[in-house]
Motif scaffolding. Structure first.
Motif, PDB file in Angstrom:
ATOM      1  N   PRO A 261       6.049  24.903   3.107  1.00 42.61           N
ATOM      2  CA  PRO A 261       5.557  26.027   2.291  1.00 42.61           C
ATOM      3  C   PRO A 261       5.410  25.688   0.819  1.00 42.61           C
ATOM      4  N   GLU A 262       6.303  24.906   0.253  1.00 42.44           N
ATOM      5  CA  GLU A 262       6.213  24.605  -1.170  1.00 42.44           C
ATOM      6  C   GLU A 262       4.997  23.747  -1.478  1.00 42.44           C
ATOM      7  N   VAL A 263       4.728  22.779  -0.618  1.00 42.12           N
ATOM      8  CA  VAL A 263       3.558  21.929  -0.819  1.00 42.12           C
ATOM      9  C   VAL A 263       2.286  22.745  -0.664  1.00 42.12           C
ATOM     10  N   MET A 264       2.251  23.624   0.340  1.00 45.93           N
ATOM     11  CA  MET A 264       1.066  24.448   0.559  1.00 45.93           C
ATOM     12  C   MET A 264       0.816  25.370  -0.625  1.00 45.93           C
ATOM     13  N   ALA A 265       1.887  25.956  -1.169  1.00 45.24           N
ATOM     14  CA  ALA A 265       1.722  26.843  -2.321  1.00 45.24           C
ATOM     15  C   ALA A 265       1.180  26.077  -3.521  1.00 45.24           C
ATOM     16  N   GLU A 266       1.689  24.869  -3.735  1.00 45.82           N
ATOM     17  CA  GLU A 266       1.203  24.058  -4.852  1.00 45.82           C
ATOM     18  C   GLU A 266      -0.252  23.681  -4.651  1.00 45.82           C
ATOM     19  N   LEU A 267      -0.631  23.335  -3.425  1.00 45.94           N
ATOM     20  CA  LEU A 267      -2.019  22.981  -3.146  1.00 45.94           C
ATOM     21  C   LEU A 267      -2.942  24.175  -3.376  1.00 45.94           C
ATOM     22  N   ARG A 268      -2.532  25.347  -2.958  1.00 47.41           N
ATOM     23  CA  ARG A 268      -3.389  26.528  -3.147  1.00 47.41           C
ATOM     24  C   ARG A 268      -3.576  26.843  -4.625  1.00 47.41           C
ATOM     25  N   ARG A 269      -2.529  26.659  -5.418  1.00 43.71           N
ATOM     26  CA  ARG A 269      -2.692  26.850  -6.858  1.00 43.71           C
ATOM     27  C   ARG A 269      -3.652  25.817  -7.426  1.00 43.71           C
ATOM     28  N   TRP A 270      -3.546  24.597  -6.943  1.00 38.61           N
ATOM     29  CA  TRP A 270      -4.385  23.514  -7.458  1.00 38.61           C
ATOM     30  C   TRP A 270      -5.847  23.701  -7.052  1.00 38.61           C
ATOM     31  N   PHE A 271      -6.059  24.199  -5.834  1.00 39.75           N
ATOM     32  CA  PHE A 271      -7.429  24.397  -5.343  1.00 39.75           C
ATOM     33  C   PHE A 271      -8.087  25.657  -5.912  1.00 39.75           C
ATOM     34  N   ALA A 272      -7.323  26.592  -6.428  1.00 37.29           N
ATOM     35  CA  ALA A 272      -7.879  27.888  -6.846  1.00 37.29           C
ATOM     36  C   ALA A 272      -9.074  27.756  -7.792  1.00 37.29           C
ATOM     37  N   PRO A 273      -9.001  26.993  -8.879  1.00 38.23           N
ATOM     38  CA  PRO A 273     -10.183  26.883  -9.756  1.00 38.23           C
ATOM     39  C   PRO A 273     -11.347  26.148  -9.099  1.00 38.23           C
ATOM     40  N   LEU A 274     -11.048  25.213  -8.207  1.00 39.60           N
ATOM     41  CA  LEU A 274     -12.116  24.515  -7.495  1.00 39.60           C
ATOM     42  C   LEU A 274     -12.826  25.465  -6.538  1.00 39.60           C
ATOM     43  N   ASN A 275     -12.055  26.362  -5.925  1.00 38.00           N
ATOM     44  CA  ASN A 275     -12.669  27.349  -5.046  1.00 38.00           C
ATOM     45  C   ASN A 275     -13.583  28.290  -5.825  1.00 38.00           C
ATOM     46  N   GLU A 276     -13.204  28.656  -7.041  1.00 36.80           N
ATOM     47  CA  GLU A 276     -14.052  29.525  -7.852  1.00 36.80           C
ATOM     48  C   GLU A 276     -15.395  28.852  -8.131  1.00 36.80           C
ATOM     49  N   GLN A 277     -15.378  27.544  -8.336  1.00 39.19           N
ATOM     50  CA  GLN A 277     -16.631  26.810  -8.515  1.00 39.19           C
ATOM     51  C   GLN A 277     -17.476  26.880  -7.244  1.00 39.19           C
ATOM     52  N   LEU A 278     -16.822  26.789  -6.105  1.00 38.58           N
ATOM     53  CA  LEU A 278     -17.540  26.862  -4.827  1.00 38.58           C
ATOM     54  C   LEU A 278     -18.188  28.226  -4.642  1.00 38.58           C
ATOM     55  N   TYR A 279     -17.444  29.295  -4.933  1.00 38.84           N
ATOM     56  CA  TYR A 279     -17.949  30.641  -4.707  1.00 38.84           C
ATOM     57  C   TYR A 279     -19.213  30.931  -5.519  1.00 38.84           C
ATOM     58  N   ALA A 280     -19.411  30.201  -6.601  1.00 35.86           N
ATOM     59  CA  ALA A 280     -20.566  30.428  -7.468  1.00 35.86           C
ATOM     60  C   ALA A 280     -21.829  29.726  -6.983  1.00 35.86           C
ATOM     61  N   LEU A 281     -21.724  28.914  -5.925  1.00 32.86           N
ATOM     62  CA  LEU A 281     -22.867  28.127  -5.469  1.00 32.86           C
ATOM     63  C   LEU A 281     -23.745  28.915  -4.499  1.00 32.86           C
ATOM     64  N   PRO A 282     -25.031  28.575  -4.418  1.00 32.26           N
ATOM     65  CA  PRO A 282     -25.932  29.244  -3.478  1.00 32.26           C
ATOM     66  C   PRO A 282     -25.454  29.086  -2.036  1.00 32.26           C
ATOM     67  N   GLY A 283     -25.591  30.152  -1.261  1.00 31.08           N
ATOM     68  CA  GLY A 283     -25.269  30.080   0.156  1.00 31.08           C
ATOM     69  C   GLY A 283     -23.811  30.287   0.492  1.00 31.08           C
ATOM     70  N   VAL A 284     -22.962  30.479  -0.505  1.00 32.67           N
ATOM     71  CA  VAL A 284     -21.533  30.720  -0.261  1.00 32.67           C
ATOM     72  C   VAL A 284     -21.284  32.207  -0.460  1.00 32.67           C
ATOM     73  N   ASP A 285     -21.078  32.928   0.637  1.00 22.38           N
ATOM     74  CA  ASP A 285     -20.941  34.383   0.574  1.00 22.38           C
ATOM     75  C   ASP A 285     -19.567  34.834   1.052  1.00 22.38           C
ATOM     76  N   PHE A 286     -18.549  34.024   0.856  1.00 22.15           N
ATOM     77  CA  PHE A 286     -17.201  34.355   1.313  1.00 22.15           C
ATOM     78  C   PHE A 286     -16.186  33.921   0.259  1.00 22.15           C
ATOM     79  N   ARG A 287     -14.972  34.400   0.407  1.00 18.76           N
ATOM     80  CA  ARG A 287     -13.829  33.990  -0.409  1.00 18.76           C
ATOM     81  C   ARG A 287     -12.622  33.855   0.513  1.00 18.76           C
ATOM     82  N   TRP A 288     -11.769  32.904   0.216  1.00 16.00           N
ATOM     83  CA  TRP A 288     -10.522  32.792   0.948  1.00 16.00           C
ATOM     84  C   TRP A 288      -9.456  33.637   0.257  1.00 16.00           C
ATOM     85  N   GLN A 289      -8.767  34.457   1.030  1.00 18.33           N
ATOM     86  CA  GLN A 289      -7.684  35.269   0.496  1.00 18.33           C
ATOM     87  C   GLN A 289      -6.370  34.572   0.794  1.00 18.33           C
TER      88      GLN A 289
END
Length: 291
Positions: free
Chosen positions: A259-287
């Motif tokens: 769980p600790e590693v997963m939590a750290e990874l999700r924090r690290w991926f969060a800004p990268l995911n925001e970049q993904l959500y802004a791209l054409p054809g991406v109509d979802f978000r991970w909660q």
């Protein structure tokens, strides 16, 4: 009547050369003889690893108008088998026949490999690309478990994630400098790096155009296979059919073991995911609850 194959001053005659060519043709691998008669891939499922590409490729091959790849899921031609040549690649697909309209393959290393996207754009200028994306921390955990199971990883999950920068240092540069170089670490130990989806998707858009890239959310695909497959059928140009035996399912995970590693990874991926959500054809978000 015996025909001599000797030419002037003992050199082989044209007849000799012709007979040699016929002999080489007779002994040549079948793929060199028949490659031009094969179907050309209309689509590629290009990623991501542990994102659901195996399931999607299997489902797509069940469509009556989709000719399956002759070697199963995919050829890995544009990444590790590129040196085998175009004839080898083409020989991995079927001869045209009714009712087939399209064919393709799935090799999830394609979207991540430094050379594969450009090779795809050069050799298949009209191809359509399907990208299946899974929440990147879960994807990293799933890849880790796969690498352990197949003998490619001996570290703990926390150790493997921490070791990734050192393992990858200089590997991409080496691959770019030497297209024949195969990096073990780049293929098997890229738990964070493969989750840079926005970077990889942007490269695909730049090379083939966003209109020829379909992004499928892995979680949505397993939750409602029929709905997501309907999008895929329209994208690759076949009839909208409903396959039997596909039921909603949740991708399995045992990530609670770290769980600790997963939590750290999700924090690290969060800004990268925001970049993904802004791209054409991406109509979802991970909660995620711990991002």
């Amino acid at each position: 009547m015996r025909v001599s194959t000797a030419g002037p001053i003992g050199l082989p005659s044209p007849l000799h050369h012709a007979s040699r060519r016929l002999a080489r043709l007779a002994l040549a691998p079948v793929h060199k003889v028949q490659a031009r008669d094969r179907m050309t891939p209309d689509y590629l499922v290009v990623g991501t690893k542990r994102g659901g590409s195996t399931a999607l490729a299997s489902w797509m091959s069940r469509h009556p108008q989709v000719a399956p790849c002759r070697v199963g899921k995919g050829t890995h031609y544009f990444d590790v088998n590129f040196g085998r040549g175009r004839d080898w690649f083409r020989s991995r697909f079927e001869h045209p026949a009714d009712p087939w309209r399209v064919t393709g393959e799935a090799s999830p290393y394609y979207m991540f490999h430094p050379h594969a996207p450009q090779r795809i754009a050069d050799e298949l200028p009209d191809v359509r690309l399907v990208v299946v994306l899974r929440e990147p921390a879960e994807r990293a955990w799933s890849q880790y478990r796969r690498e352990v199971d197949t003998g490619h990883e001996s570290l703990s999950f926390a150790e493997a994630v921490a070791a990734e920068p050192d393992r990858l240092r200089g590997e991409v540069e080496h691959m770019l400098a030497d297209p024949a170089y195969e990096s073990y670490a780049h293929r098997h130990h890229t738990y964070r790096a493969r989750g840079h989806y926005a970077q990889q998707l942007t490269r695909l858009h730049d090379l083939v155009g966003p209109e020829r890239v379909l992004v499928v959310q892995s979680e949505a695909m397993f939750a409602d296979p029929a709905r997501e497959l309907s999008r895929v059928w329209g994208f690759i140009g076949v009839d909208d059919v409903r396959l039997d035996g596909l039921y909603p399912a949740k991708e399995s995970t045992s990530a609670e073991q770290a769980p600790e590693v997963m939590a750290e990874l999700r924090r690290w991926f969060a800004p990268l995911n925001e970049q993904l959500y802004a791209l054409p054809g991406v109509d979802f978000r991970w909660q995620t609850v711990d991002a």
